[in-house]
Scaffold this active site. Structure first.
Site, PDB file in Angstrom:
ATOM      1  CD  GLU A   1       7.965  -2.815  -6.523  1.00 54.40           C
ATOM      2  OE1 GLU A   1       8.046  -1.960  -5.616  1.00 54.40           O
ATOM      3  OE2 GLU A   1       6.980  -2.927  -7.262  1.00 54.40           O
TER       4      GLU A   1
ATOM      5  N   GLY B   1       0.821  -1.209   0.000  1.00 50.71           N
ATOM      6  CA  GLY B   1       0.000   0.000   0.000  1.00 50.71           C
ATOM      7  C   GLY B   1       0.850   1.252   0.000  1.00 50.71           C
ATOM      8  CE1 TYR B   2       5.647   0.645   0.424  1.00 51.88           C
ATOM      9  CE2 TYR B   2       7.081   1.553  -1.253  1.00 51.88           C
ATOM     10  CZ  TYR B   2       6.918   0.835  -0.096  1.00 51.88           C
ATOM     11  OH  TYR B   2       8.014   0.314   0.517  1.00 51.88           O
TER      12      TYR B   2
HETATM   13  C1  LIG Z   1       0.240  -3.287 -12.930  1.00 44.19           C
HETATM   14  C2  LIG Z   1       0.514  -2.316 -11.821  1.00 44.19           C
HETATM   15  C3  LIG Z   1       0.636  -2.796 -10.536  1.00 44.19           C
HETATM   16  C4  LIG Z   1       0.862  -1.901  -9.485  1.00 44.19           C
HETATM   17  N1  LIG Z   1       0.921  -2.395  -8.202  1.00 44.19           N
HETATM   18  C5  LIG Z   1       1.092  -1.543  -7.184  1.00 44.19           C
HETATM   19  C6  LIG Z   1       1.070  -2.023  -5.834  1.00 44.19           C
HETATM   20  O1  LIG Z   1       0.908  -3.232  -5.592  1.00 44.19           O
HETATM   21  N2  LIG Z   1       1.216  -1.139  -4.831  1.00 44.19           N
HETATM   22  C7  LIG Z   1       1.414   0.190  -5.058  1.00 44.19           C
HETATM   23  O2  LIG Z   1       1.560   0.932  -4.096  1.00 44.19           O
HETATM   24  N3  LIG Z   1       1.427   0.699  -6.322  1.00 44.19           N
HETATM   25  C8  LIG Z   1       1.263  -0.143  -7.376  1.00 44.19           C
HETATM   26  N4  LIG Z   1       1.255   0.338  -8.665  1.00 44.19           N
HETATM   27  C9  LIG Z   1       1.333   1.791  -8.873  1.00 44.19           C
HETATM   28  C10 LIG Z   1       2.651   2.266  -9.475  1.00 44.19           C
HETATM   29  O3  LIG Z   1       3.685   2.200  -8.531  1.00 44.19           O
HETATM   30  C11 LIG Z   1       2.397   3.702  -9.968  1.00 44.19           C
HETATM   31  O4  LIG Z   1       1.445   3.618 -11.014  1.00 44.19           O
HETATM   32  C12 LIG Z   1       3.669   4.346 -10.488  1.00 44.19           C
HETATM   33  O5  LIG Z   1       4.560   4.597  -9.443  1.00 44.19           O
HETATM   34  C13 LIG Z   1       3.377   5.675 -11.242  1.00 44.19           C
HETATM   35  O6  LIG Z   1       2.577   6.520 -10.492  1.00 44.19           O
HETATM   36  P1  LIG Z   1       1.245   7.177 -11.091  1.00 44.19           P
HETATM   37  O7  LIG Z   1       0.430   6.089 -11.697  1.00 44.19           O
HETATM   38  O8  LIG Z   1       0.628   7.992 -10.019  1.00 44.19           O
HETATM   39  O9  LIG Z   1       1.738   8.095 -12.277  1.00 44.19           O
HETATM   40  P2  LIG Z   1       2.331   9.583 -12.161  1.00 44.19           P
HETATM   41  O10 LIG Z   1       3.342   9.610 -11.064  1.00 44.19           O
HETATM   42  O11 LIG Z   1       1.193  10.535 -12.076  1.00 44.19           O
HETATM   43  O12 LIG Z   1       3.085   9.745 -13.528  1.00 44.19           O
HETATM   44  C14 LIG Z   1       2.425  10.147 -14.740  1.00 44.19           C
HETATM   45  C15 LIG Z   1       3.474  10.323 -15.825  1.00 44.19           C
HETATM   46  O13 LIG Z   1       4.387  11.377 -15.464  1.00 44.19           O
HETATM   47  C16 LIG Z   1       5.729  10.910 -15.486  1.00 44.19           C
HETATM   48  N5  LIG Z   1       6.513  11.529 -14.420  1.00 44.19           N
HETATM   49  C17 LIG Z   1       6.144  11.676 -13.116  1.00 44.19           C
HETATM   50  N6  LIG Z   1       7.134  12.268 -12.424  1.00 44.19           N
HETATM   51  C18 LIG Z   1       8.161  12.464 -13.267  1.00 44.19           C
HETATM   52  C19 LIG Z   1       9.469  13.036 -13.130  1.00 44.19           C
HETATM   53  N7  LIG Z   1       9.908  13.510 -11.974  1.00 44.19           N
HETATM   54  N8  LIG Z   1      10.257  13.088 -14.230  1.00 44.19           N
HETATM   55  C20 LIG Z   1       9.815  12.600 -15.439  1.00 44.19           C
HETATM   56  N9  LIG Z   1       8.576  12.081 -15.631  1.00 44.19           N
HETATM   57  C21 LIG Z   1       7.772  11.991 -14.555  1.00 44.19           C
HETATM   58  C22 LIG Z   1       5.625   9.404 -15.247  1.00 44.19           C
HETATM   59  O14 LIG Z   1       6.769   8.713 -15.719  1.00 44.19           O
HETATM   60  C23 LIG Z   1       4.347   9.083 -16.011  1.00 44.19           C
HETATM   61  O15 LIG Z   1       4.640   8.905 -17.378  1.00 44.19           O
HETATM   62  C24 LIG Z   1       1.016  -0.516  -9.742  1.00 44.19           C
HETATM   63  C25 LIG Z   1       0.918  -0.040 -11.056  1.00 44.19           C
HETATM   64  C26 LIG Z   1       0.676  -0.928 -12.089  1.00 44.19           C
HETATM   65  C27 LIG Z   1       0.560  -0.394 -13.488  1.00 44.19           C
END
Ligand SMILES: Cc1cc2nc3c(=O)[nH]c(=O)nc-3n(C[C@H](O)[C@H](O)[C@H](O)COP(=O)(O)OP(=O)(O)OC[C@H]3O[C@@H](n4cnc5c(N)ncnc54)[C@H](O)[C@@H]3O)c2cc1C
Length: 395
Positions: A247, A130-131
């Site tokens: 991870e 749960g991150y």
């Molecule tokens: C199949 C799947 C399983 C997952 N499982 C888990 C889980 O079990 N537990 C959990 O906690 N999370 C989980 N996640 C979530 C995952 O960790 C997040 O989706 C990921 O960290 C991206 O965050 P966001 O979706 O909020 O996108 P955002 O952070 O909103 O990013 C949107 C876009 O902006 C870009 N971006 C953001 N910041 C920057 C930067 N500083 N420089 C350049 N580009 C940037 C990103 O690369 C992306 O293209 C899962 C995701 C998927 C797809």
């Protein structure tokens, strides 16, 4: 890195091969790891029990917690052999085995190790992470879920999203804000939360490939005992980063990718004369297949680099990011090549009687989109490599 087995690794490899030959369920031809795991669930549980009996669910964990006390290199040999023989691996335990467990070993108390590690090793307890939250993904430190101390408990309120396996999990590793006035990285605490606690509501989210893997998790006055903090209050960020390094080290199997490329080549050979192979009309696919095979060899080198660091007792950091970035982008290229090889038929999904390969290439392509997002996006990995690996200034 020495590419030849050391004597104790060679002996261990023989032992593993013999064990697989006599004990493992027969490899399910043509099925992906995930499909093979689900297709024969009961038979696989019996197999995982046998692995647990040898201490081989978490081979490198200390013996006192149920591991086999093997070196990281021997653990790598075991994983390599399991993958080579295409026998099922306990992927449903990945968050417990690959993230929660190692973090508890490094940052947890002795009581926590005794309480939580045996269930993971026995192959019984599924964990979730749960991150992420609706407004906190790449910028994880912006998370808003609150934990407020009340007697011997913390009371937790907020929302998590994209939580893989939350619908099956016994426990969650949870990040919540305990000091809203501190700078954002400094007011976060790392908890272990029992998923049966009152106040937790798990709602399914379907992914674009049509599978239920992840969920939304709503937390409404959930009580978590103070003994469930990993590390110290307000210092959860540092333990959380350890989990992410674990991870990213675990993501992506070079052998699995090689087998996928080989199965695409095999299909192309077997279907040369029928219309489900596009090789005749698009000979460029030959070059693509050659490129993919070369690239999986590079992926294997990245795996060796990370495992060599781990074997020296180090936690790979930007090196794990490099591997995660390369392997997940390669996985997407492999999925695209697999789809292109089938021409227009590649668009047919599981369930269509005309879908070649039972629609697996289509499913793999759709699922592969997530590889470069889960565990931290490719852009974030490139930032880590630029700053920590190349020493470039922050943008
Ligand atoms: C199949 C799947 C399983 C997952 N499982 C888990 C889980 O079990 N537990 C959990 O906690 N999370 C989980 N996640 C979530 C995952 O960790 C997040 O989706 C990921 O960290 C991206 O965050 P966001 O979706 O909020 O996108 P955002 O952070 O909103 O990013 C949107 C876009 O902006 C870009 N971006 C953001 N910041 C920057 C930067 N500083 N420089 C350049 N580009 C940037 C990103 O690369 C992306 O293209 C899962 C995701 C998927 C797809």
């Amino acid at each position: 890195m020495d590419f030849v087995d050391q004597p104790e690794e060679g002996t261990f490899r023989k032992e593993v091969r013999q064990f697989i030959e006599t004990e493992a369920p027969k490899a399910a031809k043509g099925l992906s790891g995930e499909e093979a795991l689900i297709a024969n669930w009961d038979e696989n549980q019996a197999w995982f029990k046998k692995l647990a009996g040898k201490g081989w669910i978490a081979p490198a964990w200390p013996v006192e917690y149920g591991g086999a006390g093997l070196t990281t290199m021997q653990q790598f040999v075991l994983n390599e052999e399991l993958a080579l023989h295409r026998v099922p691996r306990p992927m449903h335990l990945i968050i417990g085995l690959g993230m929660a467990g190692p973090t508890i070993i490094v940052h947890g108390t002795e009581e926590q190790r005794k309480a939580y590690l045996p269930g993971i090793i026995a192959g019984q307890d599924i964990w979730c992470q749960g991150y992420s939250e609706p407004e906190a993904g790449s910028d994880l430190a912006s998370l808003q879920t609150r934990a407020v101390r009340d007697g011997d408990d913390y009371v937790i309120n907020g929302q998590k999203i994209w939580t893989s396996l939350a619908h099956m999990a016994k426990n969650m590793i949870l990040l919540a804000r305990t000091d809203p006035d501190a700078p954002k990285h400094k007011g976060i605490t790392y908890f272990i939360m029992d998923m049966k606690s009152p106040g937790i509501n798990v709602r399914p989210l379907m992914n674009m490939a049509g599978s239920h893997e992840f969920n939304e998790v709503f937390l409404d006055n959930v009580r978590v005992p103070k003994e469930n903090i990993i590390g110290e209050e307000n210092r959860g960020w540092y333990a959380a980063m350890t989990t992410l390094d674990f991870e990213r080290s675990a993501i992506g199997s070079a052998i699995g990718m090689k087998q996928t490329v080989e199965s695409i080549i095999e299909y192309a050979r077997e279907h040369d004369s029928d219309h489900t192979s596009a090789l005749k009309v698009n000979p460029m696919i030959r070059y693509e297949l050659t490129d993919r095979l070369l690239e999986v060899e590079i992926a294997r080198m990245f795996s060796y680099r990370v495992v060599t660091l781990q074997n020296r007792g180090l936690i790979p950091n930007y090196e794990a990011s490099m591997m995660k970035l390369y392997n997940t982008e390669l996985n997407q290229r492999i999925a695209r090549t697999g789809l292109r090889m089938l021409g227009l038929y590649g668009q047919l999904d599981r369930g269509s009687e005309f879908a070649p390969n039972k629609g697996r290439n289509c499913y793999t392509f759709l699922r592969s989109v997530a590889y470069t997002i889960e565990g931290g996006t490719s852009e974030v990995q490139r930032n880590i490599v630029a700053q920590r690996g190349l020493g470039l200034p922050r943008d």
